[in-house]
Design an enzyme around this catalytic site. Structure first.
Site, PDB file in Angstrom:
ATOM      1  N   LYS A 126      31.789  -5.351 106.842  1.00 15.82           N
ATOM      2  CA  LYS A 126      31.756  -4.816 108.627  1.00 15.82           C
ATOM      3  C   LYS A 126      32.582  -5.691 109.299  1.00 15.82           C
ATOM      4  O   LYS A 126      32.703  -7.052 109.079  1.00 15.82           O
ATOM      5  CB  LYS A 126      30.233  -4.896 108.797  1.00 15.82           C
ATOM      6  CG  LYS A 126      29.834  -3.874 109.939  1.00 15.82           C
ATOM      7  CD  LYS A 126      29.472  -2.701 109.689  1.00 15.82           C
ATOM      8  CE  LYS A 126      29.540  -1.525 110.662  1.00 15.82           C
ATOM      9  NZ  LYS A 126      28.946  -0.267 110.448  1.00 15.82           N
ATOM     10  N   ASP A 166      32.649   2.879 114.055  1.00  8.01           N
ATOM     11  CA  ASP A 166      31.120   2.578 114.155  1.00  8.01           C
ATOM     12  C   ASP A 166      30.959   2.809 115.664  1.00  8.01           C
ATOM     13  O   ASP A 166      31.640   3.322 116.403  1.00  8.01           O
ATOM     14  CB  ASP A 166      30.454   1.075 113.627  1.00  8.01           C
ATOM     15  CG  ASP A 166      29.424   0.966 113.615  1.00  8.01           C
ATOM     16  OD1 ASP A 166      28.416   1.391 112.720  1.00  8.01           O
ATOM     17  OD2 ASP A 166      28.441   0.367 114.584  1.00  8.01           O
TER      18      ASP A 166
HETATM   19  P1  NDP Z   1      28.757   6.039 118.965  1.00  6.03           P
HETATM   20  O1  NDP Z   1      29.346   4.940 119.905  1.00  6.03           O
HETATM   21  O2  NDP Z   1      29.699   7.175 118.901  1.00  6.03           O
HETATM   22  O3  NDP Z   1      27.334   6.051 119.579  1.00  6.03           O
HETATM   23  C1  NDP Z   1      26.392   5.337 119.836  1.00  6.03           C
HETATM   24  C2  NDP Z   1      25.274   6.121 120.982  1.00  6.03           C
HETATM   25  O4  NDP Z   1      24.238   5.037 120.935  1.00  6.03           O
HETATM   26  C3  NDP Z   1      25.670   6.126 122.403  1.00  6.03           C
HETATM   27  O5  NDP Z   1      24.931   7.351 122.850  1.00  6.03           O
HETATM   28  C4  NDP Z   1      25.378   4.946 122.899  1.00  6.03           C
HETATM   29  O6  NDP Z   1      24.878   5.311 124.332  1.00  6.03           O
HETATM   30  C5  NDP Z   1      24.075   4.631 122.173  1.00  6.03           C
HETATM   31  N1  NDP Z   1      23.924   3.101 122.227  1.00  6.03           N
HETATM   32  C6  NDP Z   1      24.698   2.394 121.799  1.00  6.03           C
HETATM   33  N2  NDP Z   1      24.170   0.961 122.004  1.00  6.03           N
HETATM   34  C7  NDP Z   1      22.812   1.057 122.539  1.00  6.03           C
HETATM   35  C8  NDP Z   1      21.984   0.359 123.106  1.00  6.03           C
HETATM   36  N3  NDP Z   1      22.115  -0.781 122.943  1.00  6.03           N
HETATM   37  N4  NDP Z   1      20.721   0.678 123.815  1.00  6.03           N
HETATM   38  C9  NDP Z   1      20.706   2.302 123.787  1.00  6.03           C
HETATM   39  N5  NDP Z   1      21.635   3.144 123.586  1.00  6.03           N
HETATM   40  C10 NDP Z   1      22.827   2.614 122.773  1.00  6.03           C
HETATM   41  O7  NDP Z   1      28.170   5.288 117.645  1.00  6.03           O
HETATM   42  P2  NDP Z   1      27.752   6.003 116.530  1.00  6.03           P
HETATM   43  O8  NDP Z   1      26.923   7.295 116.475  1.00  6.03           O
HETATM   44  O9  NDP Z   1      28.863   5.915 115.419  1.00  6.03           O
HETATM   45  O10 NDP Z   1      26.869   4.925 115.936  1.00  6.03           O
HETATM   46  C11 NDP Z   1      25.404   5.003 116.087  1.00  6.03           C
HETATM   47  C12 NDP Z   1      24.303   4.005 114.967  1.00  6.03           C
HETATM   48  O11 NDP Z   1      24.780   4.756 113.692  1.00  6.03           O
HETATM   49  C13 NDP Z   1      24.879   2.814 114.837  1.00  6.03           C
HETATM   50  O12 NDP Z   1      23.654   2.019 114.388  1.00  6.03           O
HETATM   51  C14 NDP Z   1      25.793   2.787 113.755  1.00  6.03           C
HETATM   52  O13 NDP Z   1      25.926   1.605 112.982  1.00  6.03           O
HETATM   53  C15 NDP Z   1      25.190   3.765 112.761  1.00  6.03           C
HETATM   54  N6  NDP Z   1      26.218   4.424 111.810  1.00  6.03           N
HETATM   55  C16 NDP Z   1      27.257   4.976 112.284  1.00  6.03           C
HETATM   56  C17 NDP Z   1      28.182   5.457 111.224  1.00  6.03           C
HETATM   57  C18 NDP Z   1      29.502   6.438 111.751  1.00  6.03           C
HETATM   58  O14 NDP Z   1      29.777   6.929 110.457  1.00  6.03           O
HETATM   59  N7  NDP Z   1      29.595   6.546 112.654  1.00  6.03           N
HETATM   60  C19 NDP Z   1      27.764   5.574 109.721  1.00  6.03           C
HETATM   61  C20 NDP Z   1      26.522   5.060 109.409  1.00  6.03           C
HETATM   62  C21 NDP Z   1      25.465   4.583 110.380  1.00  6.03           C
HETATM   63  P3  NDP Z   1      25.910   4.354 125.431  1.00  6.03           P
HETATM   64  O15 NDP Z   1      27.204   5.395 125.567  1.00  6.03           O
HETATM   65  O16 NDP Z   1      25.216   4.352 126.938  1.00  6.03           O
HETATM   66  O17 NDP Z   1      26.533   3.122 124.921  1.00  6.03           O
END
Ligand code: NDP
Length: 445
Positions: A126, A166
């Site tokens: 990562k 991510d």
């Molecule tokens: P994105 O950046 O596309 O979206 C993240 C989302 O989560 C946004 O809506 C963001 O809101 C919100 N968010 C992020 N940080 C916080 C926080 N501290 N408090 C509240 N809301 C928050 O990321 P992904 O959708 O790719 O990833 C989401 C999760 O899924 C993570 O945990 C990631 O590790 C996991 N994941 C992702 C994969 C992938 O293929 N993308 C694979 C496996 C797991 P805002 O816009 O306000 O920041």
């Protein structure tokens, strides 16, 4: 020899002070492995566990770049190459101001087991940076990404380490990173996944994590003769994982009540429509705006604060970030009728929340099992790049379904007890066994 999990964890915690997220992730795995290790002492030899919690390599570097105002900015970049026992390091890059070594070590550690569960040849890694893409122009994101890759390129390669996206790293960032990698190495290879469809990307990679979460939820429900059809679902987040989890839930007849970002939650009692979801994608992926704007445009209720867990529903899919469900949230969910929690994000449930789910016999899937669809299709992207072929949407989607079912079945195999399944125990044992057997076979390296 009897395994003393408490003593082991104490040593990990003392050795990794100030790394609370990493220690939390290790604790979750080790505690659930305790019984299995005592039944299978072969895994207690040669310090397999001690080797597993120590990254093979951590790279930390300076990322200088110039903003649109001509000012020099400096961020910190990381790549944690955690474990390569079963394949080249594989795992996403996160760009978010909260990124630090603890968070990336927790994510890298989780990734080892997740990648093992997919059945593909993928080690765990990562990386990322404390750079915040929010509020930055495309040109700034490009200059930052190029500077980040100007160091990272030395450490990665199609058979060494294959990063992906991510939080904060989507198709725009992967494009800039790939462009710079190619310029520096003169090599058009499958070194990054999540690439655009016209330049080596795989069909369904964008959708894979969210779709996979929902396929996993369907498998869990099928086991107890239920389905998502007609159920009401809470989704947190509105990024990549949340968007495509919502899309698949709707396709399967479920009602998505909420989506959120770090400012607030949109809540539609009768379920969000497909039009609203399309607008969420537009706002989040292209306009880079806030979810509040969706509420304003469609007259949907907007709750300030980033947590949908107080709303009555059948199912919860946390898809935002780590530790977003506290013990109190979990108790609220239980009293509001939530019977199934499937993690889309990595480690969104605190240990206390998981305890509450367990006590109340809530069906619960840990992210390392249920969100493995993203890395699985990244693995399929690597395979397509190697043979220079591109599989159709249907082909990749079918393979994704098979992989998610396979992960579910392994978790059931190792986690079933008295007619119920502990998916945490099942996923951890299944993921661990393959990696540990490989470590044993490869000697002391
Ligand atoms: P994105 O950046 O596309 O979206 C993240 C989302 O989560 C946004 O809506 C963001 O809101 C919100 N968010 C992020 N940080 C916080 C926080 N501290 N408090 C509240 N809301 C928050 O990321 P992904 O959708 O790719 O990833 C989401 C999760 O899924 C993570 O945990 C990631 O590790 C996991 N994941 C992702 C994969 C992938 O293929 N993308 C694979 C496996 C797991 P805002 O816009 O306000 O920041």
């Amino acid at each position: 020899m009897k395994f003393d999990a408490k003593a082991f964890l104490m040593a990990v915690s003392q050795k990794n002070t100030n790394e609370s997220e990493f220690v939390q992730a290790v604790e979750e795995v080790i505690l659930s492995l305790e019984g299995y290790l005592n039944d299978n002492p072969v895994y207690l030899q040669d310090k397999i566990l001690e080797r597993l919690v120590e990254p093979e390599r951590v790279i930390m570097f300076r990322v200088p770049w110039v903003d649109d105002g001509g000012n020099v900015q400096v961020n910190r970049g990381f790549r944690v190459q955690f474990n390569s026992a079963i394949g080249p390091y594989k795992g996403g890059l996160r760009f978010h101001p909260t990124v630090n070594l603890s968070i990336l070590k927790f994510l890298g550690f989780e990734q080892i087991f997740k990648n093992s569960l997919t059945g593909l040849s993928l080690g765990g890694g990562k990386g990322g940076s404390d750079f915040d893409p929010r509020g930055k122009t495309d040109a700034e994101v490009m200059r930052f990404s190029q500077s980040f890759m100007s160091e990272l390129y030395r450490h990665i390669g199609p058979n060494i380490d294959v990063p992906a996206g991510d939080i904060g790293v989507g198709s725009r960032e992967i494009g800039y990173l790939f462009g710079q990698y190619k310029k520096l190495t003169k090599d058009f290879s499958g070194t990054l996944t999540g690439k655009g469809l016209g330049w080596g990307g795989s069909n369904i990679r964008t959708e894979a994590t969210g779709y996979g979460v929902v396929y996993f939820a369907e498998e869990m429900l099928k086991r107890v003769n239920q389905s998502l059809n007609g159920k009401s679902i809470l989704i947190s987040g509105s990024g990549n994982v949340a968007q495509f989890a919502a899309e698949k839930v709707m396709q399967l007849g479920g009602k998505v009540l909420t989506m959120s970002d770090s400012d607030g939650v949109i809540y539609a009692k009768e379920g969000l429509s497909e039009d609203v979801l399309t607008h969420v994608k537009q706002i989040k992926n292209l306009d880079r705006g806030r979810i509040k704007e969706v509420a304003e445009k469609y007259g949907i209720e907007y709750l300030v604060g980033n947590n949908p867990w107080m709303i009555k529903a059948d199912v919860a899919l946390p898809c935002a970030t780590q530790n977003e469900i506290s013990g109190a949230d979990a108790r609220g969910m239980v009293s509001n009728g939530v019977g199934l929690v499937v993690e889309g994000a990595n480690m969104p449930s605190t240990p206390e929340a998981i305890e509450v789910f367990k006590e109340n016999k809530i069906l619960f899937a840990p992210g390392k099992a249920s969100n493995a669809g993203g890395v699985a299709v990244s693995g399929l992207e690597m395979s397509q790049n190697s043979v220079r072929l591109s599989w159709s949407r249907d082909e990749v989607d079918e393979k994704l379904k098979i992989i998610m079912k396979g992960i579910h079945d392994q978790a059931v195999k190792y986690g079933a007890q008295d007619g119920r399944v502990d998916y945490v125990v099942g996923a951890n044992i299944a993921g661990f066994k393959r990696v540990a057997d490989s470590i044993l076979a490869q000697g002391l390296v």
